[in-house]
Design a protein around this motif. Structure first.
Motif, PDB file in Angstrom:
ATOM      1  N   ALA A  27      63.805  97.175  54.551  1.00  0.00           N
ATOM      2  CA  ALA A  27      63.685  98.630  54.473  1.00  0.00           C
ATOM      3  C   ALA A  27      64.158  99.255  55.785  1.00  0.00           C
ATOM      4  CB  ALA A  27      62.236  99.025  54.199  1.00  0.00           C
ATOM      5  N   VAL A  28      64.961 100.322  55.678  1.00  0.00           N
ATOM      6  CA  VAL A  28      65.426 101.021  56.880  1.00  0.00           C
ATOM      7  C   VAL A  28      64.356 102.025  57.298  1.00  0.00           C
ATOM      8  CG1 VAL A  28      67.214 102.493  57.869  1.00  0.00           C
ATOM      9  CG2 VAL A  28      67.840 100.722  56.213  1.00  0.00           C
ATOM     10  N   ARG A  29      63.724 101.775  58.435  1.00  0.00           N
ATOM     11  CA  ARG A  29      62.620 102.622  58.902  1.00  0.00           C
ATOM     12  C   ARG A  29      63.117 103.898  59.574  1.00  0.00           C
ATOM     13  NH1 ARG A  29      59.237 100.900  55.473  1.00  0.00           N
ATOM     14  NH2 ARG A  29      58.331  98.844  55.841  1.00  0.00           N
ATOM     15  N   ALA A  30      64.295 103.852  60.192  1.00  0.00           N
ATOM     16  CA  ALA A  30      64.840 105.049  60.847  1.00  0.00           C
ATOM     17  C   ALA A  30      66.351 104.925  60.909  1.00  0.00           C
ATOM     18  CB  ALA A  30      64.257 105.216  62.253  1.00  0.00           C
ATOM     19  N   VAL A  31      67.026 106.072  60.776  1.00  0.00           N
ATOM     20  CA  VAL A  31      68.469 106.142  60.970  1.00  0.00           C
ATOM     21  C   VAL A  31      68.738 107.242  61.995  1.00  0.00           C
ATOM     22  CG1 VAL A  31      68.784 107.711  59.000  1.00  0.00           C
ATOM     23  CG2 VAL A  31      70.721 106.374  59.845  1.00  0.00           C
ATOM     24  N   ARG A  32      69.629 106.967  62.949  1.00  0.00           N
ATOM     25  CA  ARG A  32      69.872 107.903  64.048  1.00  0.00           C
ATOM     26  C   ARG A  32      71.361 107.956  64.388  1.00  0.00           C
ATOM     27  NH1 ARG A  32      65.431 109.294  62.811  1.00  0.00           N
ATOM     28  NH2 ARG A  32      63.475 108.718  63.839  1.00  0.00           N
ATOM     29  N   PHE A  33      71.903 109.178  64.511  1.00  0.00           N
ATOM     30  CA  PHE A  33      73.219 109.352  65.113  1.00  0.00           C
ATOM     31  C   PHE A  33      73.107 109.088  66.613  1.00  0.00           C
ATOM     32  CE2 PHE A  33      74.590 112.169  61.508  1.00  0.00           C
ATOM     33  CZ  PHE A  33      75.819 111.562  61.259  1.00  0.00           C
ATOM     34  N   ASN A  34      74.203 108.629  67.216  1.00  0.00           N
ATOM     35  CA  ASN A  34      74.236 108.577  68.676  1.00  0.00           C
ATOM     36  C   ASN A  34      74.561 109.970  69.214  1.00  0.00           C
ATOM     37  OD1 ASN A  34      77.010 108.670  67.987  1.00  0.00           O
ATOM     38  ND2 ASN A  34      77.547 107.711  69.938  1.00  0.00           N
ATOM     39  N   ALA A  35      74.724 110.103  70.521  1.00  0.00           N
ATOM     40  CA  ALA A  35      74.853 111.422  71.159  1.00  0.00           C
ATOM     41  C   ALA A  35      76.071 112.204  70.670  1.00  0.00           C
ATOM     42  CB  ALA A  35      74.905 111.270  72.678  1.00  0.00           C
ATOM     43  N   ASP A  36      77.210 111.524  70.439  1.00  0.00           N
ATOM     44  CA  ASP A  36      78.411 112.263  70.020  1.00  0.00           C
ATOM     45  C   ASP A  36      78.666 112.183  68.516  1.00  0.00           C
ATOM     46  OD1 ASP A  36      79.412 109.693  69.654  1.00  0.00           O
ATOM     47  OD2 ASP A  36      80.612 109.708  71.478  1.00  0.00           O
ATOM     48  N   GLY A  37      77.824 111.475  67.786  1.00  0.00           N
ATOM     49  CA  GLY A  37      77.944 111.436  66.336  1.00  0.00           C
ATOM     50  C   GLY A  37      78.976 110.468  65.799  1.00  0.00           C
ATOM     51  N   ASN A  38      79.524 109.601  66.645  1.00  0.00           N
ATOM     52  CA  ASN A  38      80.536 108.639  66.189  1.00  0.00           C
ATOM     53  C   ASN A  38      79.936 107.322  65.710  1.00  0.00           C
ATOM     54  OD1 ASN A  38      82.787 110.275  66.671  1.00  0.00           O
ATOM     55  ND2 ASN A  38      82.806 109.714  68.843  1.00  0.00           N
ATOM     56  N   TYR A  39      78.677 107.081  66.063  1.00  0.00           N
ATOM     57  CA  TYR A  39      78.012 105.837  65.688  1.00  0.00           C
ATOM     58  C   TYR A  39      76.637 106.168  65.106  1.00  0.00           C
ATOM     59  CZ  TYR A  39      81.524 104.094  68.944  1.00  0.00           C
ATOM     60  OH  TYR A  39      82.698 103.842  69.586  1.00  0.00           O
ATOM     61  N   LEU A  40      76.098 105.195  64.386  1.00  0.00           N
ATOM     62  CA  LEU A  40      74.728 105.373  63.919  1.00  0.00           C
ATOM     63  C   LEU A  40      73.954 104.083  64.110  1.00  0.00           C
ATOM     64  CD1 LEU A  40      74.079 104.121  60.721  1.00  0.00           C
ATOM     65  CD2 LEU A  40      75.945 105.693  60.290  1.00  0.00           C
ATOM     66  N   LEU A  41      72.647 104.257  64.285  1.00  0.00           N
ATOM     67  CA  LEU A  41      71.724 103.139  64.472  1.00  0.00           C
ATOM     68  C   LEU A  41      70.790 103.062  63.274  1.00  0.00           C
ATOM     69  CD1 LEU A  41      70.758 103.973  68.159  1.00  0.00           C
ATOM     70  CD2 LEU A  41      71.946 101.881  67.462  1.00  0.00           C
ATOM     71  N   THR A  42      70.533 101.854  62.794  1.00  0.00           N
ATOM     72  CA  THR A  42      69.548 101.666  61.731  1.00  0.00           C
ATOM     73  C   THR A  42      68.489 100.681  62.189  1.00  0.00           C
ATOM     74  OG1 THR A  42      70.962  99.953  60.696  1.00  0.00           O
ATOM     75  CG2 THR A  42      71.130 102.215  59.847  1.00  0.00           C
ATOM     76  N   CYS A  43      67.233 101.040  61.941  1.00  0.00           N
ATOM     77  CA  CYS A  43      66.084 100.229  62.351  1.00  0.00           C
ATOM     78  C   CYS A  43      65.501  99.562  61.110  1.00  0.00           C
ATOM     79  CB  CYS A  43      65.022 101.110  63.003  1.00  0.00           C
ATOM     80  SG  CYS A  43      65.626 102.097  64.389  1.00  0.00           S
ATOM     81  N   GLY A  44      65.429  98.236  61.112  1.00  0.00           N
ATOM     82  CA  GLY A  44      65.054  97.515  59.904  1.00  0.00           C
ATOM     83  C   GLY A  44      63.666  96.904  59.936  1.00  0.00           C
ATOM     84  N   SER A  45      63.114  96.720  58.718  1.00  0.00           N
ATOM     85  CA  SER A  45      61.818  96.048  58.604  1.00  0.00           C
ATOM     86  C   SER A  45      61.962  94.543  58.827  1.00  0.00           C
ATOM     87  CB  SER A  45      61.197  96.321  57.234  1.00  0.00           C
ATOM     88  OG  SER A  45      62.006  95.780  56.201  1.00  0.00           O
ATOM     89  N   ASP A  46      63.217  94.041  58.892  1.00  0.00           N
ATOM     90  CA  ASP A  46      63.435  92.610  59.131  1.00  0.00           C
ATOM     91  C   ASP A  46      63.532  92.280  60.624  1.00  0.00           C
ATOM     92  OD1 ASP A  46      65.867  93.654  59.853  1.00  0.00           O
ATOM     93  OD2 ASP A  46      67.076  92.195  58.752  1.00  0.00           O
ATOM     94  N   LYS A  47      63.054  93.220  61.482  1.00  0.00           N
ATOM     95  CA  LYS A  47      63.006  93.057  62.947  1.00  0.00           C
ATOM     96  C   LYS A  47      64.341  93.316  63.623  1.00  0.00           C
ATOM     97  CE  LYS A  47      59.950  89.090  62.131  1.00  0.00           C
ATOM     98  NZ  LYS A  47      59.715  87.684  62.455  1.00  0.00           N
ATOM     99  N   SER A  48      65.367  93.716  62.873  1.00  0.00           N
ATOM    100  CA  SER A  48      66.693  93.891  63.472  1.00  0.00           C
ATOM    101  C   SER A  48      67.021  95.368  63.699  1.00  0.00           C
ATOM    102  CB  SER A  48      67.771  93.272  62.582  1.00  0.00           C
ATOM    103  OG  SER A  48      68.005  94.099  61.445  1.00  0.00           O
ATOM    104  N   LEU A  49      67.935  95.575  64.629  1.00  0.00           N
ATOM    105  CA  LEU A  49      68.510  96.888  64.914  1.00  0.00           C
ATOM    106  C   LEU A  49      70.016  96.726  64.745  1.00  0.00           C
ATOM    107  CD1 LEU A  49      68.178  99.786  66.267  1.00  0.00           C
ATOM    108  CD2 LEU A  49      68.512  98.619  68.435  1.00  0.00           C
TER     109      LEU A  49
END
Length: 314
Positions: A27-49
Motif C-alpha cells: 500500500a502506498v502510504r504517501a505520494v509527494r512531488f519534489n520541489a520542482d515537480g519533476n520527480y515523485l516519491l512513494t512511501c510503501g507499506s513494504d518498508k521501501s521508498l
C-alpha cells in the motif's frame, strides 16, 4: 476608445486521469512531488521508498533501510537528499544518487508520521505519535536532535515548514504555528483530531483537515475562520489536504474513493474526482502546473487539466 479587458480564464482543475503507476511496494502510504515537480516519491507499506520520473513514469531508484512501513518523505531543494520516516520510530537521511543511508536518526518513542526539510535542507523536522516534533541538524554528526517541541498533548500527525515558520497538526485537535525566529507559539483549537496541515501559497492562511470530515481555512495571524469545506468522508484515516498551486482551490482526500475540490473563496464544490473504490490515502499538487497525484492502495494516479492532456507535461 478603451477596449474592454479580456476576462481572466477560469482556473483549470486536474479532472483528466492521465497515468496510473503500479508501484509494487504494498500500500502506498504517501505520494509527494519534489520541489520542482519533476520527480515523485512513494512511501510503501513494504518498508521501501521509491523515486520516480514524473514524465516517463520510470522508476529511478528504490531505497531500503526502514524496518517497517514508510509513512512520509521529502526531497531537498537541490534533489541531492531525501528524508523519510517510518513506523519503526526512525528518520532516515538518504543520498539520492547512491541510494545509501547517510544518517539514521533515532529518538522518537513511537511511529513517525511526518517529515520535512527546511528550505536549505540543513534541518529535518519530524513529527511523531509520541507528541513531539524533533529538529535534526543534517550537517552535524551528533545523533541528538537540536530541538524538541513537546507542546502537543497527543500525537503529531502533520507538519509543514516555510522559512522560519513551522505549522503542526495534532490528534489533540489543535493547529500550532511556531515562529522559530521569534520563539513564539500560536495555537488554534479545532476540536477534532487533525490529519493534515499546510500553509497557503501566499503565506497568509493555514489549511487543516480533521476527522469530523471538515477542511478549514484560517487566517494565519488572527485565527479567524475564513472557510469550511465539507462533503467528503474523513472519519478514521489520516488523509491529506492541500491547496492548488495558485491558491484558487482546496483539495482533500476522501474515504469514498474521490478527491474533493472546492472553490477557495465561494466554498462550493467545483469537482469530485473519481479515483477508485478504496480510500484515497494521499495526494500532492504540482508546485506550478495543474497536475495532481493521488495514492490508492498500491497505485499512484496522475490527473491533469484537459488542456494538458496528450502533451509532454508531467
Amino acid at each position: 476608445m478603451a477596449f474592454p479587458q479580456p476576462k481572466p480564464e477560469a482556473p483549470q482543475l486536474p479532472q483528466h486521469l492521465h497515468r496510473t503507476i503500479d508501484c509494487k511496494q504494498g500500500a502506498v502510504r504517501a505520494v509527494r512531488f519534489n520541489a520542482d515537480g519533476n520527480y515523485l516519491l512513494t512511501c510503501g507499506s513494504d518498508k521501501s521508498l521509491k523515486l520516480w520520473s514524473v514524465k516517463g513514469e520510470a522508476l529511478l531508484k528504490s531505497y531500503s533501510g526502514h524496518g517497517y512501513e514508510v509513512l512520509d518523505a521529502d526531497s531537498s531543494y537541490d534533489n541531492s537528499q531525501i528524508c523519510s520516516c517510518s513506523s519503526d520510530k526512525t528518520v532516515i537521511l538518504w543520498d539520492v544518487g547512491t541510494g545509501q543511508v547517510t544518517r539514521k536518526l533515532r529518538g522518537h518513542a513511537g511511529k513517525v508520521n511526518c517529515v520535512q526539510f527546511n528550505e536549505e535542507a540543513t534541518v529535518i523536522l519530524s513529527g511523531s505519535i509520541d507528541g513531539t516534533v524533533r529538529c535534526w541538524d543534517t550537517r552535524s554528526r551528533r545523533f541528538e536532535p537540536i530541538q524538541v517541541l513537546d507542546e502537543a498533548r497527543d500525537g503529531v500527525s502533520s507538519l509543514k515548514v516555510v522559512q522560519h515558520e513551522l505549522l503542526t497538526g495534532s490528534v489533540d485537535g489543535r493547529v500550532r504555528r511556531y515562529d522559530l525566529r521569534m520563539g513564539q507559539l500560536h495555537v488554534d483549537y479545532i476540536g477534532s483530531p487533525i490529519t493534515c496541515v499546510c500553509f497557503s501559497q501566499d503565506g497568509q492562511c493555514t489549511l487543516s483537515s480533521s476527522l469530523d470530515s471538515t477542511v478549514r481555512l484560517l487566517d494565519k495571524s488572527t485565527g479567524e475562520m475564513l472557510g469550511e469545506y465539507t462533503g467528503h468522508k474523513m472519519k478514521g484515516y489520516k488523509l491529506d489536504c492541500c491547496l492548488s498551486s495558485k491558491d484558487t482551490h482546496v483539495l482533500s482526500c476522501s474515504e469514498d474513493g474521490h478527491v474533493y475540490c472546492w472553490d477557495l473563496v465561494e466554498g462550493s464544490l467545483s469537482l469530485k474526482l473519481a479515483v477508485g473504490k478504496a480510500v484515497v490515502q494521499s495526494l500532492s499538487f504540482h508546485p506550478t502546473e495543474t497536475c495532481l497525484l493521488t495514492a490508492m492502495e498500491g497505485k499512484v494516479q496522475s490527473s491533469e487539466a484537459p488542456s494538458m492532456c496528450g502533451g509532454d507535461s508531467p
